[in-house]
Design an enzyme around this catalytic site. Structure first.
Site, PDB file in Angstrom:
ATOM      1  N   LYS A   9      24.063  86.721  28.307  1.00  0.00           N
ATOM      2  CA  LYS A   9      25.476  86.952  28.621  1.00  0.00           C
ATOM      3  C   LYS A   9      25.893  86.221  29.884  1.00  0.00           C
ATOM      4  O   LYS A   9      27.074  86.070  30.135  1.00  0.00           O
ATOM      5  CB  LYS A   9      25.822  88.443  28.685  1.00  0.00           C
ATOM      6  N   LYS A  65      17.250  86.004  38.883  1.00  0.00           N
ATOM      7  CA  LYS A  65      18.573  86.580  39.162  1.00  0.00           C
ATOM      8  C   LYS A  65      18.964  86.402  40.619  1.00  0.00           C
ATOM      9  O   LYS A  65      20.140  86.217  40.923  1.00  0.00           O
ATOM     10  CB  LYS A  65      18.595  88.076  38.819  1.00  0.00           C
ATOM     11  N   LYS A 112      17.135  81.034  26.659  1.00  0.00           N
ATOM     12  CA  LYS A 112      17.450  82.200  25.841  1.00  0.00           C
ATOM     13  C   LYS A 112      18.964  82.469  25.813  1.00  0.00           C
ATOM     14  O   LYS A 112      19.676  82.146  26.763  1.00  0.00           O
ATOM     15  CB  LYS A 112      16.651  83.427  26.291  1.00  0.00           C
TER      16      LYS A 112
HETATM   17  P1  AMP Z   1      20.221  93.500  28.587  1.00  0.00           P
HETATM   18  O1  AMP Z   1      21.524  93.127  28.027  1.00  0.00           O
HETATM   19  O2  AMP Z   1      19.674  92.496  29.552  1.00  0.00           O
HETATM   20  O3  AMP Z   1      20.195  94.901  29.114  1.00  0.00           O
HETATM   21  O4  AMP Z   1      19.201  93.461  27.376  1.00  0.00           O
HETATM   22  C1  AMP Z   1      19.187  94.457  26.384  1.00  0.00           C
HETATM   23  C2  AMP Z   1      18.064  94.220  25.408  1.00  0.00           C
HETATM   24  O5  AMP Z   1      18.303  93.000  24.672  1.00  0.00           O
HETATM   25  C3  AMP Z   1      16.680  94.053  26.039  1.00  0.00           C
HETATM   26  O6  AMP Z   1      15.718  94.719  25.240  1.00  0.00           O
HETATM   27  C4  AMP Z   1      16.454  92.571  26.025  1.00  0.00           C
HETATM   28  O7  AMP Z   1      15.082  92.252  26.006  1.00  0.00           O
HETATM   29  C5  AMP Z   1      17.141  92.172  24.735  1.00  0.00           C
HETATM   30  N1  AMP Z   1      17.581  90.761  24.781  1.00  0.00           N
HETATM   31  C6  AMP Z   1      18.445  90.195  25.657  1.00  0.00           C
HETATM   32  N2  AMP Z   1      18.617  88.883  25.404  1.00  0.00           N
HETATM   33  C7  AMP Z   1      17.835  88.600  24.320  1.00  0.00           C
HETATM   34  C8  AMP Z   1      17.576  87.406  23.554  1.00  0.00           C
HETATM   35  N3  AMP Z   1      18.171  86.241  23.843  1.00  0.00           N
HETATM   36  N4  AMP Z   1      16.712  87.501  22.510  1.00  0.00           N
HETATM   37  C9  AMP Z   1      16.125  88.686  22.192  1.00  0.00           C
HETATM   38  N5  AMP Z   1      16.316  89.836  22.870  1.00  0.00           N
HETATM   39  C10 AMP Z   1      17.160  89.810  23.923  1.00  0.00           C
END
Ligand code: AMP
Ligand code: TRP
Length: 349
Positions: free
Chosen positions: A210, A115, A207
């Site tokens: 967003k 990041k 992966k």
């Molecule tokens: P965040 O939006 O970064 O706060 O992520 C929220 C949750 O979604 C966390 O538990 C991440 O590990 C999961 N997550 C985010 N991107 C992915 C992805 N591409 N595949 C699986 N889990 C994800």
């Protein structure tokens, strides 16, 4: 109903559209765990501001993640749904744990390196300390289980290290006050299900995220049926026919990703899906996958939009959740302060 002493905590950042990776990697797990555990699900707005957020967007995104939680089946009556900034214990415990965690540990965090990028000197101090706040989120409730996607594994390990170091650094005071030696139980990560790492639709080696500049790389929970179908139809593939066995997916990232998403959304096994589509072109799999994705996701998108029409209702849910969360965290934080030796008024001891 809940197992004795087991408590689930997880958080999602309000930093933009929720996508299929968040849904399959995290939110569907959150929903399942409600049957067996007491759960706290937190919209982590304090984490979001480790990179600059437009204030109006932050407000909107906080409500939208909450609405998506509810629309996906999270029950804010039986369990606790709240936003992090409304429970001051998170920020306070994070400070205490900042003094337990070591700079060397944080220097190893790969997500910070990703990041912060090349311009590390210009990253916020908060971005560096981000995983310590995450440890505080979890430990403020003595949470035992933390469902997350694969990308959070290293942060969870750090939370365990911080819990253990606190327990040893203050072992004598912990024993003297009559607490269990595991004052902070080291939390267990729950990285489970068929889609702990959903990959980009444009590149099966990265992966789904967003922050990807291409909107075609991800399916957003807010996408309408046509958009979902279009993104699946345009998803990257390789030139070969689909294999008939799971082993044939090795070294074929795009094929494994599409089959994995299909499996997760339909509740079928990858083997079963390949039995049906193996030997055929990607287009047949994609048509069927588009149907499943539209069936599962569009009702959630529609319900999220409906809930967003009444922001006061969402805000009431969040503040009620915050009050219930505070009631759990405050005594734990007070015990932490006592163990560390901070003075407070005698009548409150
Ligand atoms: P965040 O939006 O970064 O706060 O992520 C929220 C949750 O979604 C966390 O538990 C991440 O590990 C999961 N997550 C985010 N991107 C992915 C992805 N591409 N595949 C699986 N889990 C994800
Ligand atoms: N860092 C997590 C993510 O980006 C979000 C998060 C913050 C979290 N605090 C947490 C997840 C506590 C689990 C537990 O996905």
């Amino acid at each position: 109903m809940a197992e004795a002493k087991s408590r689930v905590f997880s958080g999602v950042q309000p930093t933009g559209n929720l996508h299929l990776g968040n849904y399959l990697g995290a939110i569907t797990r959150f929903v399942e765990l409600q049957d067996t555990h007491d759960c706290l699900y937190c919209v982590v707005d304090l984490h979001a501001v480790t990179v600059w957020q437009d204030p109006d967007e932050l407000t909107r995104n906080t409500r939208e993640v909450t609405a998506a939680f509810l629309a996906s089946g999270i029950d804010a009556e039986t369990h606790i749904v709240f936003n992090q900034s409304q429970v001051p214990a998170h920020a306070e415990l994070a400070w205490l744990l900042n003094c337990v965690a070591r700079i060397g540990w944080l220097n190893r965090m790969t997500q910070f390196k990703e990041k912060a990028g090349k311009n590390r000197e210009n990253a916020s101090v908060g971005l560096f300390a981000y995983p310590v706040l995450m440890a505080a989120d979890i430990l403020a409730y003595r949470s035992t289980h933390v469902p997350v996607g694969e990308d959070q594994k290293q942060h969870l390990e750090l939370s365990r290290d911080i819990a253990q170091k606190f327990n040893t650094d203050f072992a004598r005071a912990i024993a003297r006050a009559g607490h269990e030696a595991e004052f902070f139980p080291p939390p267990e990560p729950l990285i489970m299900g068929p889609a702990t790492r959903v990959m980009s639709l444009r590149d099966g080696t990265r992966k789904m995220s967003k922050s990807d500049p291409s909107d075609l790389s991800r399916i957003n929970l807010s996408d309408d049926a046509d958009t979902i179908a279009k993104k699946i139809r345009r998803a990257k593939t390789d030139p070969n026919a689909l294999p008939s066995e799971v082993e044939g997916l090795a070294a074929r990232p795009e094929a494994s990703n599409l089959v994995g998403i299909f499996a997760a959304l339909s509740g079928r096994s990858a083997g079963d899906i390949l039995k049906q589509f193996g030997g055929g072109p990607f287009s047949r799999l994609k048509d069927a996958l588009a149907d499943v994705a539209v069936d599962v996701l569009t009702p959630i998108g529609a319900e999220t939009a409906r809930l967003m029409d009444d922001p006061d209702h969402i805000d009431r849910i969040l503040s009620r959740g915050a009050a219930r969360a505070s009631a759990i965290a405050t005594p734990i934080l007070e015990a932490t302060r006592d163990v560390m030796g901070f003075v407070r008024a005698p009548h409150r001891r």
